[in-house]
Scaffold this active site. Structure first.
Site, PDB file in Angstrom:
ATOM      1  N   LYS A  81      -9.035  20.273 -12.909  1.00 48.43           N
ATOM      2  CA  LYS A  81      -9.945  20.342 -11.768  1.00 48.43           C
ATOM      3  C   LYS A  81     -10.425  21.777 -11.546  1.00 48.43           C
ATOM      4  O   LYS A  81      -9.687  22.733 -11.797  1.00 48.43           O
ATOM      5  CB  LYS A  81      -9.239  19.791 -10.524  1.00 48.43           C
ATOM      6  CG  LYS A  81     -10.120  19.583  -9.309  1.00 48.43           C
ATOM      7  CD  LYS A  81      -9.308  18.870  -8.225  1.00 48.43           C
ATOM      8  CE  LYS A  81     -10.043  18.823  -6.899  1.00 48.43           C
ATOM      9  NZ  LYS A  81      -9.251  18.125  -5.857  1.00 48.43           N
ATOM     10  N   SER A 156     -11.591  14.995  -3.087  1.00 43.55           N
ATOM     11  CA  SER A 156     -12.348  16.029  -3.774  1.00 43.55           C
ATOM     12  C   SER A 156     -12.232  15.959  -5.291  1.00 43.55           C
ATOM     13  O   SER A 156     -12.995  16.616  -6.003  1.00 43.55           O
ATOM     14  CB  SER A 156     -11.899  17.411  -3.294  1.00 43.55           C
ATOM     15  OG  SER A 156     -10.550  17.675  -3.615  1.00 43.55           O
ATOM     16  N   SER A 180      -7.398  13.857  -1.433  1.00 45.40           N
ATOM     17  CA  SER A 180      -8.277  14.140  -2.573  1.00 45.40           C
ATOM     18  C   SER A 180      -7.815  13.563  -3.902  1.00 45.40           C
ATOM     19  O   SER A 180      -8.559  13.627  -4.883  1.00 45.40           O
ATOM     20  CB  SER A 180      -8.469  15.647  -2.720  1.00 45.40           C
ATOM     21  OG  SER A 180      -9.172  16.156  -1.611  1.00 45.40           O
TER      22      SER A 180
END
Length: 469
Positions: A81, A156, A180
């Site tokens: 990520k 997210s 997230s």
């Protein structure tokens, strides 16, 4: 209006329909080479990334391969990520306000992640600083849901969710500071475990938070991939303050007491399809022999407001101190509407409520832990409704309206971040429009094992929907 599009890359190549555990076995036995698997993943990425806009940084020509072949997931392609440092790749935190240079060293958590033996092909997209519940941006193209490209894939860890759901990679890094991991898992029909606080090495920024609410993990298509990943992490480092997790390989036979909660921490109304998915899950659990009873939410009525106050503090720290703590290139004039609105609300008076809010949030852990004096597991929605259309949660929506929409959607997941308890999202249903609906199970602090065992049982009893039909 154009018809909704379903996007996936599943085909008859080296990846096939294998999960990460099976790919690792095939590489280990020599039936496939790591090179074949990597090449198939790159080809799939090239096929779907132009439609999904899910990649923050491409490393196809210079992937990060494991130094040794000892990891449980050796040879499995994956993504990191865009908020975690990996040597040679930039970390922009999903923000158009940053133009980061490639990191010069691996972050603390990245080192543990790499120990699993996976090959990192790049970095997945995320909304700015992980503050939003959709992977949409100030000006760049959004990351749509591969099940229906008119809709959000959550956030997210939205880029990771899109590429795992579309079959480009079987597993991808995700982290969770307010939902997230679980929110994009629910939106994209994936398994998403937020582990207990302290289950893994914390990233550099998480260690500085007033309340450390960030958990690291992965998004996967099978429970055993999630279980194996966390077992692999323990080979590198295990927190002696937590019970060992080990490799969870299937359901348990014990009968559990399940508390079902439909009341949210923000007074949001749960929509009909989501409520039906939770109730159906309760029925499946009862068929397994577990007992399920409705209970009331066990936290202060101000929890939602308090969490928003803390969110404002984080936006303030990112925006106002970001040049020192995140990246020196940060340009506050290019922050998106959500980040800028949160930090302005904090500086214009929200800071006055923050000390009391933090105190109440810290107390929530005790109140939530009390639920597990009488119950083993909590069953509830992940979010209050089916994932919304793109644009509904865009950072370009007027700030007050956007915050109201977020409160109505992100109505369950923040509780486990604040309390440190583990929670898992499982893909238990599809809406009439063919969009996945996730259901959340949470357990006492340190008890990820129970969640994984239940996940195995539910996956066997009611196999997950498949994007390829």
């Amino acid at each position: 209006m154009t018809a909704p599009t379903r996007v996936h890359a599943f085909t008859d190549d080296a990846l096939a329909d294998h999960d990460a555990v099976e790919l690792a076995r095939l590489v280990r036995t020599g039936e496939l080479s790591a090179t074949e698997v990597e090449a198939a993943a790159v080809a799939r990425m090239r096929a779907v990334v132009p439609q999904l806009h899910a990649l923050a940084y491409e490393a196809y020509d210079a992937p990060r391969r494991p130094a040794e072949d000892t990891g449980l997931l050796h040879g499995v392609p994956t993504l990191l990520k865009d908020n975690t440092d990996l040597r040679g790749m930039p970390t922009n935190h999903g923000s158009e306000a940053i133009r980061a240079r490639p990191a010069t060293r691996d972050g603390r958590y990245a080192t543990q992640f790499l120990s699993t033996g996976m090959t990192v092909l790049g970095k997945s997209r995320m909304p700015e600083f992980g503050l939003n519940a959709t992977t949409e941006f100030r000006s760049g193209p959004p990351t749509p849901n591969p099940w229906n490209t008119r809709h959000s894939v959550g956030a997210s860890s939205g880029g990771a969710a899109a590429l795992v759901a579309a079959g480009a990679v079987p597993v991808a890094h995700a982290n969770d500071g307010g939902g997230s991991i679980r929110i994009p898992a629910a939106a994209a029909g994936l398994v998403g475990l937020k582990p207990s606080r302290g289950r893994h090495l914390d990233g550099e920024m998480a260690r500085t938070l007033p309340i450390n609410m960030v958990s690291e993990g992965v998004l996967t298509r099978t429970v055993r991939d999630t279980a194996t990943f966390h077992a692999a992490l323990e080979r590198h480092w295990r927190n002696p303050a937590l019970p060992p997790l080990g490799l969870v390989e299937g359901p348990a036979r014990r009968r559990l007491r399940v508390a079902m909660i439909m009341e949210s921490v923000t007074d949001a109304v749960v929509d009909t399809p989501t409520k039906a998915a939770v109730e159906r899950t309760a029925t499946l659990l009862e068929e397994q022999g577990h007992s399920v009873e409705p209970v009331s939410i066990p936290v202060d009525a101000r929890f939602g407001d308090d969490f928003l106050s803390y969110w404002g503090l984080l936006a303030f720290l990112a925006g106002n101190l970001g040049r020192l703590t995140i990246d020196r290139t940060l340009d506050t004039a290019r922050l998106d509407g959500l980040t800028d609105g949160l930090r302005r609300a904090f500086t214009s008076g929200g800071w006055r409520q923050t000390p009391a809010a933090l105190l109440r949030l810290r107390r929530a852990a005790t109140a939530y832990a009390a639920v597990f004096d009488r119950h083993d597991v909590v069953l509830c929605p992940v979010v209050a409704g089916v994932t919304p259309p793109l644009g509904h949660l865009s950072p370009n929506v007027p700030f007050e309206e956007l915050v109201d929409r977020l409160r109505r959607h992100v109505a369950f997941t923040p509780l486990q971040n604040i309390t440190g308890a583990p929670a898992i999202s499982l893909p238990m249903a599809l809406s009439e429009e063919g969009l996945p609906i996730g259901v959340q199970l949470s357990a006492a602090y340190g008890d990820e094992r129970t969640l994984l065992e239940l996940g195995y049982a539910l996956e066997e009893q009611s196999p997950w929907p498949r994007i390829q039909g």
